[in-house]
Design a protein around this motif. Structure first.
Motif, PDB file in Angstrom:
ATOM      1  N   SER A 130      33.333  37.627  70.299  1.00  0.00           N
ATOM      2  CA  SER A 130      32.185  37.689  69.394  1.00  0.00           C
ATOM      3  C   SER A 130      31.600  36.302  69.144  1.00  0.00           C
ATOM      4  N   SER A 148      30.170  43.746  74.068  1.00  0.00           N
ATOM      5  CA  SER A 148      30.158  44.223  72.690  1.00  0.00           C
ATOM      6  C   SER A 148      31.348  45.144  72.485  1.00  0.00           C
ATOM      7  N   ASN A 153      33.159  42.789  67.592  1.00  0.00           N
ATOM      8  CA  ASN A 153      31.700  42.663  67.516  1.00  0.00           C
ATOM      9  C   ASN A 153      31.134  42.074  68.804  1.00  0.00           C
ATOM     10  N   THR A 177      29.677  50.211  63.257  1.00  0.00           N
ATOM     11  CA  THR A 177      29.893  48.770  63.411  1.00  0.00           C
ATOM     12  C   THR A 177      29.346  48.220  64.716  1.00  0.00           C
ATOM     13  N   HIS A 178      28.533  48.989  65.427  1.00  0.00           N
ATOM     14  CA  HIS A 178      28.074  48.566  66.741  1.00  0.00           C
ATOM     15  C   HIS A 178      27.065  47.416  66.649  1.00  0.00           C
ATOM     16  N   GLU A 179      27.242  46.413  67.518  1.00  0.00           N
ATOM     17  CA  GLU A 179      26.286  45.333  67.684  1.00  0.00           C
ATOM     18  C   GLU A 179      25.971  45.187  69.161  1.00  0.00           C
TER      19      GLU A 179
END
Length: 257
Positions: A130, A148, A153, A177-179
């Motif tokens: 991340s 991802s 993250n 919580t997805h980015e």
């Protein structure tokens, strides 16, 4: 201490604390239990110079090798184990390094601030995390960019991303919580496979951005998990015994599910 090691062999968990300007030019992590951490003060670093090659032979699958210090030189990650880079941005020219992920996984939690280097992932290697990579990344055939991941993250790439034919772009899809993988430069897709997995139960009708480019994506992705997309760009993923249908929607600058 504050001296130089030519090479170090770590057998099991433990720690090495480097004092001011201590350097090391090679490390072997043998099979053991738990993590082995290399850390130190603001000037402690791994490597002996920007033109030197630092070899990491990491054979341990029971624990990770954790670096929390400056990096200097060309890093060759070899062996099936996992390397974690924790050091954040440093206001010094010492933190200049380039990654060559030959085998195993390198997880970037901090920042690789040198904007002039191209980091490379080769067959059998995985780059994840991340953190932020200021420069460009090239993923060669057989290599994987885990862009991802729900547990860590998303990664940010300040340069360009080149995905060679036979490489993989892996993304864990989460509901809360997805980015998205963010790439400031162009994404050159030469035939990479989109490797997707459901880490959480998806929410129907809610789009999830997989990768976004600040410039453009050269070509659309055509396969997911090794299988060609359906006529409408559709594909299916399983979670907890259920099958969910997705559509891969691609524009000039992003791909979303």
């Amino acid at each position: 201490g504050g001296r130089q090691f030519w090479a170090l062999s770590a057998r099991g968990s433990g720690a090495l604390t480097l004092e001011s300007y201590a350097v090391i030019n090679g490390l072997v992590m043998e099979e053991g239990s738990g993590d082995f951490t290399v850390s130190g003060g603001a000037t402690a670093r791994l490597g002996m110079g920007s033109t030197h090659t630092f070899y990491i032979h990491q054979h341990s699958l029971a624990g990770s090798l954790v670096y929390d210090c400056l990096m200097l030189g060309e890093y060759m990650k070899m062996g099936p184990g996992k390397l974690i880079l924790k050091r954040a941005t440093e206001s010094t020219s010492l933190n200049e390094s380039v990654l060559r992920v030959i085998e195993g996984e390198v997880e970037v939690q901090g920042v690789l601030p040198d904007a002039t280097r191209i980091h490379r992932v080769f067959g059998g290697g995985t780059l994840s995390g991340s953190g932020r990579i200021a420069s460009s990344v090239t993923v060669h055939p057989g290599g994987t960019l885990d862009g991802s991941h729900v547990s860590t993250n998303a990664m940010t790439i300040g340069g360009a991303l080149k995905l060679k034919r036979g490489s993989s772009l892996a993304v864990d899809l989460g509901s809360q919580t997805h980015e998205a993988l963010q790439v400031a430069g162009a994404v050159t897709n030469e035939g990479a496979d989109m490797r997707l997995a459901l880490a959480e139960r998806p929410r129907v009708g809610v789009p999830l951005t997989l990768v976004a480019s600040g410039t453009a994506i050269s070509a659309p992705f055509s396969t997911v998990n090794g299988a060609a997309l359906g006529p409408a760009g559709d594909f299916s993923l399983d979670y907890d015994g259920e099958s969910f249908k997705f559509v891969l929607e691609q524009t000039v600058a992003q791909a979303a599910a």
